[in-house]
Design a protein around this motif. Structure first.
Motif: not given
Length: 83
Positions: A6-18, A70-83
């Motif tokens: 039941d936990r929520k996972i936050k997937f994160i994608w990082d974008f760098k540059g101008p 995760r397999d579909d979207l290939k995030p750069h990282r993830g963490e537990l999401y706490l509302d």
């Protein structure tokens, strides 16, 4: 007590540059489409600008959906999401 799947996972994608800010905002639209197409439990997506050269896009999924998303979207990282 919260059950493990039941936990929520936050997937994160990082974008760098101008172009990071515009790229993160655009990528979030694709994450919203994924939520609708896959009928995910949660519809929480977003983006944030950490600096002029670093932005993120994110998606929150239920833990039982984590492996497939995760397999579909290939995030750069993830963490537990706490509302």
């Amino acid at each position: 007590m919260e059950k493990i799947l039941d936990r929520k996972i936050k997937f994160i994608w990082d974008f760098k540059g101008p172009a990071a800010a515009k790229t993160a905002e655009h990528y979030e639209k694709h994450l919203q489409e994924y939520v609708l197409n896959e009928e995910l439990k949660f519809d929480t997506t977003g983006f944030g600008h950490l600096s002029d050269m670093h932005s993120i896009a994110f998606l929150v999924v239920a833990e039982f959906e984590m492996i497939q998303a995760r397999d579909d979207l290939k995030p750069h990282r993830g963490e537990l999401y706490l509302d």
